[in-house]
Design a protein around this motif. Structure first.
Motif, short mmCIF file in Angstrom:
data_model
loop_
_atom_site.label_atom_id
_atom_site.label_comp_id
_atom_site.label_asym_id
_atom_site.label_seq_id
_atom_site.Cartn_x
_atom_site.Cartn_y
_atom_site.Cartn_z
N MET A 132 102.03 -30.71 99.79
CA MET A 132 102.27 -31.50 98.58
C MET A 132 103.71 -31.99 98.53
SD MET A 132 99.78 -31.93 96.55
CE MET A 132 98.09 -31.33 96.54
N GLY A 176 103.02 -35.10 100.44
CA GLY A 176 102.02 -35.46 99.41
C GLY A 176 101.56 -36.91 99.48
N THR A 177 102.47 -37.84 99.80
CA THR A 177 102.04 -39.24 99.81
C THR A 177 101.10 -39.51 100.98
OG1 THR A 177 104.01 -39.87 101.05
CG2 THR A 177 104.10 -40.11 98.66
N SER A 206 99.10 -36.62 102.41
CA SER A 206 97.97 -35.69 102.31
C SER A 206 97.03 -36.07 101.16
CB SER A 206 98.46 -34.25 102.12
OG SER A 206 99.10 -34.09 100.87
N LEU A 207 97.52 -36.84 100.19
CA LEU A 207 96.69 -37.23 99.05
C LEU A 207 96.16 -38.67 99.20
CD1 LEU A 207 98.84 -35.71 96.14
CD2 LEU A 207 96.74 -34.76 97.14
N GLN A 208 96.48 -39.31 100.32
CA GLN A 208 96.13 -40.73 100.51
C GLN A 208 94.86 -40.88 101.36
OE1 GLN A 208 95.92 -43.75 99.40
NE2 GLN A 208 98.17 -44.04 99.21
N TYR A 209 94.30 -42.09 101.34
CA TYR A 209 93.22 -42.43 102.27
C TYR A 209 93.67 -42.21 103.71
CZ TYR A 209 90.52 -44.95 98.66
OH TYR A 209 89.79 -45.30 97.55
N GLY A 210 92.72 -41.91 104.59
CA GLY A 210 92.99 -41.76 106.01
C GLY A 210 91.94 -42.49 106.84
N PRO A 211 92.02 -42.36 108.15
CA PRO A 211 91.07 -43.07 109.02
C PRO A 211 89.64 -42.53 108.88
CG PRO A 211 92.84 -42.01 110.30
CD PRO A 211 93.02 -41.59 108.90
N HIS A 228 85.60 -40.93 104.37
CA HIS A 228 86.13 -39.94 105.31
C HIS A 228 86.22 -38.60 104.60
CE1 HIS A 228 90.11 -39.87 103.45
NE2 HIS A 228 90.13 -41.20 103.47
N SER A 232 88.08 -35.17 103.21
CA SER A 232 89.35 -34.98 102.48
C SER A 232 90.54 -34.91 103.42
CB SER A 232 89.26 -33.69 101.66
OG SER A 232 90.56 -33.23 101.33
N THR A 233 91.52 -35.77 103.18
CA THR A 233 92.75 -35.78 103.98
C THR A 233 93.47 -34.44 103.86
OG1 THR A 233 92.95 -38.09 103.26
CG2 THR A 233 94.81 -37.17 104.47
N TYR A 234 93.56 -33.95 102.63
CA TYR A 234 94.26 -32.69 102.38
C TYR A 234 93.56 -31.54 103.12
CZ TYR A 234 96.99 -29.25 99.83
OH TYR A 234 97.85 -28.23 99.51
N ARG A 269 87.95 -52.12 106.77
CA ARG A 269 88.43 -51.05 107.64
C ARG A 269 89.02 -51.62 108.93
NH1 ARG A 269 89.05 -46.29 104.93
NH2 ARG A 269 89.22 -45.37 106.98
N LEU A 297 101.21 -43.34 95.31
CA LEU A 297 101.22 -41.89 95.11
C LEU A 297 102.63 -41.30 94.99
CD1 LEU A 297 98.48 -40.82 97.70
CD2 LEU A 297 98.19 -41.41 95.28
N LEU A 350 104.85 -34.25 92.57
CA LEU A 350 104.50 -33.52 93.79
C LEU A 350 105.03 -32.08 93.78
CD1 LEU A 350 104.92 -36.36 96.47
CD2 LEU A 350 102.80 -35.46 95.49
N SER A 402 94.33 -39.12 93.32
CA SER A 402 94.42 -39.11 94.78
C SER A 402 93.08 -39.44 95.43
CB SER A 402 94.86 -37.71 95.24
OG SER A 402 94.34 -37.41 96.53
N GLY A 421 92.77 -38.98 98.66
CA GLY A 421 92.70 -38.05 99.78
C GLY A 421 91.96 -36.77 99.45
N ARG A 453 89.21 -36.75 97.89
CA ARG A 453 87.80 -37.11 97.95
C ARG A 453 86.99 -36.40 96.86
NH1 ARG A 453 87.96 -40.92 98.67
NH2 ARG A 453 85.91 -41.46 99.43
#
Lengths: 404, 404
Positions: free
Chosen positions: A58, A62-63, A65-70, A274, A276-278, B21, B42, B47, B246, B248, B250
């Protein structure tokens, strides 16, 4: 007046609460000894170190781990998955062929989406994982059981099943199998049979979906190499953090043949974008920063002791007519009572006596009464396991006496 | 020789990488100004406080936060979802009718599983959310566009569309709509139209799936009450933590009519068992322990400034032939170039000039060339937005000149 339930799809009308989840609700009753749920033991995780990692994810990241990912999953998580698979017995998995999923149930679901048309057959062990059976139902697939014994899939029976289905003109979407310490049977498919199963499916042109949540929970310390190790191009191999780390993070994956990867991951992305990034970053940290294999060894030792206590208690308190597969790993003991016993009825009597298990009917596509049951020993200490078996003894033993 | 790709299902053969994407991958290039991805901002989240909460969830509650949980979602998370929906304009949502999902994409997917048979129609706005279109494809549904204008769905056109589909004997699984600050159009459906849309769907016996990720990102501070507020029994209302907290983690949810809840949640469970326990506890803490509405007000202010800067830059640098919907909330500006312009071509030229957006073709079920495009302003500061518009100006303006 319009009936709102007309809105339900054909598949939704047929969907049932899985018996395991029904029993899961019952099993929350603190007065019951639960031999039902296959929860992993988490109390011995390095929670303080995980707390520091979680906090860092966090405050420092945090910017990210809480964001969209691939959609295919983070590169680091895909690499971590290959490290876990190396310990499972697949030494050279390519991270580029790994798709991260929100738990391996989602990977099974994605396999249906990617490989099965409505009306197709999925060939399964009998018994098999109840969650997979429910997913197959929602994709309007027919689960066809093929023969097993105490060592899992019987290759000759599989060959016969696939030959028959081909003769009937059925499309077989894939064979779904859990070769190592299967849920619910606990059976371990020996290396020789793995080679045969791989060859038979290649011969018939049938894809294998190999589910491997328990491979490392091996009581003798040595995982048997997955089918995917030698049949990479014909196997979608599923792994998960659920049993070696945490089911609550919901992180699983599929190692997919190169020719099928793109569609597999686009199907996954269409279902949930996807995982959860976190959760991915937490799982990656578990594998790269902590002694995760030490944790797996520790809990495997715990499960081994619990399984031994359970086996002893069943031998002591239950009628000798109860046959079972002695667990060599995993979370479950699978017992078969004499023909004529209905373990659903035994379960209801057992709940009155203060203990609960999952009846075998949950784990088979075959309708009718079943004399089998699953005991989970992963989440209950030895003393309680023994107490559970004692509480269930009258229901079990009287049902056998009546059936004779 | 056997072709491995014969293993693909019919739906998987048709699945495409969403243009968003694809562009998302391109947009990772740090030299490009990206007006493509709808990432939330974010960096202004609390945080440090989140770090303390995340640490606590491990050290104090790890055996719970890392464990399996209920299929419908944790009780506390379902209550938190109702608090968010109260702020959205649904004051009295029942937590017992909330199903927590791993993001709202998974809720859209579950709606297809629960309500749609292969071959059914889903009625959609044109343009609509690209992720929903992909999901509809994998469920073998036909997305049928109904008329919209700058204020979203046109009720008379919807009535006509549903009448025509009924006359053709088509089963309409549901209307999929984003009434507030839609992705990609940014349009806000006025209260009067919401009442009409609700009534028209009830008249035709057509279920509504109302997707509401942006409702609280209202530049004048006042969310318009969702359709579900007045048509609870005919609307599946989708919410999410993605834009207010967030993406991330999900975590999304569906508020489901009582008569359809059980099947909806069993369908969800069959796809992924449940959403991450840890993510649910984190999201619950965000709503119950932090000033989450203060955060939403803060980022909404930021988005308003960015939208204003973007609008000014488009007016200054782009040909006056570019029409657009002035954003009143949400993440996106939707622009329409003169007929004859192909914005896919403009995109490729724009990338060469150092900026990227998503062409309109991504957001419509209608094949062919499209003269529309989406600019996202949520994740890029005002200065960069202006720079992006400047870089794109030659490609945009010359394509318009050529089309005249």
């Amino acid at each position: 007046m319009r009936n709102l339930r007309d809105h339900l799809s054909q598949r939704a009308v047929g969907v049932k609460q899985s018996a395991v989840r029904d029993v899961f609700d019952i099993a929350m009753d603190p007065n019951l000894v639960s031999l039902a749920g296959g929860n992993p033991w988490l109390a011995d995780l390095p929670l303080d170190e995980l707390g520091r990692i979680a906090s860092d994810l966090m405050t420092r990241f945090g910017t990210e781990s809480l964001q969209y990912g691939p959609g295919q999953g983070a590169e680091e998580m895909r690499a971590a998955a290959t490290a876990v698979m190396a310990a499972d017995g697949i030494p050279d998995a390519d991270p580029d062929l790994v798709v991260i999923t929100p738990g391996s149930q989602a990977a099974i679901d994605t396999a249906c989406r990617a490989f099965a048309n409505p009306g197709d057959v999925v060939v399964v062990e009998d018994p098999t994982f109840v969650g997979a059976l429910t997913t197959f139902t929602t994709w309007q697939l027919e689960a066809v059981a093929t023969g097993t014994d105490d060592h899992g899939l019987v290759p000759a029976a599989l060959d016969e099943t696939l030959t028959r289905l081909a003769a009937e003109g059925r499309r077989v979407a894939f064979l779904y199998t859990i070769p190592s310490f299967a849920n619910p049977s606990g059976a371990l498919l020996p290396p020789g049979r793995r080679a045969e199963v791989g060859a038979i499916c290649e011969k018939h042109g049938v894809l294998i979906v190999e589910d491997n949540p328990y491979g490392q929970i091996a009581f003798d310390g040595e995982p048997v190499a997955p089918i995917a190790a030698d049949h990479r191009d014909n196997v979608v191999h599923l792994g998960t953090m659920s049993k070696i780390f945490s089911p609550g993070v919901r992180i699983g994956w599929a190692l997919v043949p190169a020719a099928l990867k793109r569609e597999f991951y686009l199907c996954a992305e269409s279902a949930y974008i996807h995982a959860s990034t976190y959760s991915q970053m937490l799982s990656t940290a578990f594998v790269t920063q902590l002694d995760w294999q030490g944790h797996v060894r520790h809990v495997t030792g715990l499960y081994r002791e619990r399984a031994a206590a359970l086996v002893d208690a069943v031998r002591e308190h239950w009628d000798p007519g109860v046959e079972f597969i002695t667990p060599q790993g995993g979370f479950f003991l699978w017992a078969t009572l004499p023909t004529g016993v209905d373990t659903l009825e035994v379960m209801h009597r057992g709940i009155e006596a203060g203990a609960v298990f999952v009846p075998g009917a949950a784990f088979t596509p075959v309708e009718g009464t079943h004399s089998t049951l699953r005991l989970a020993y992963s989440f209950v200490d030895a003393e309680k396991l023994v107490e559970g078996v004692r509480r269930l003894a009258p229901a079990v033993n009287e049902s056998i006496a009546r059936a004779r």
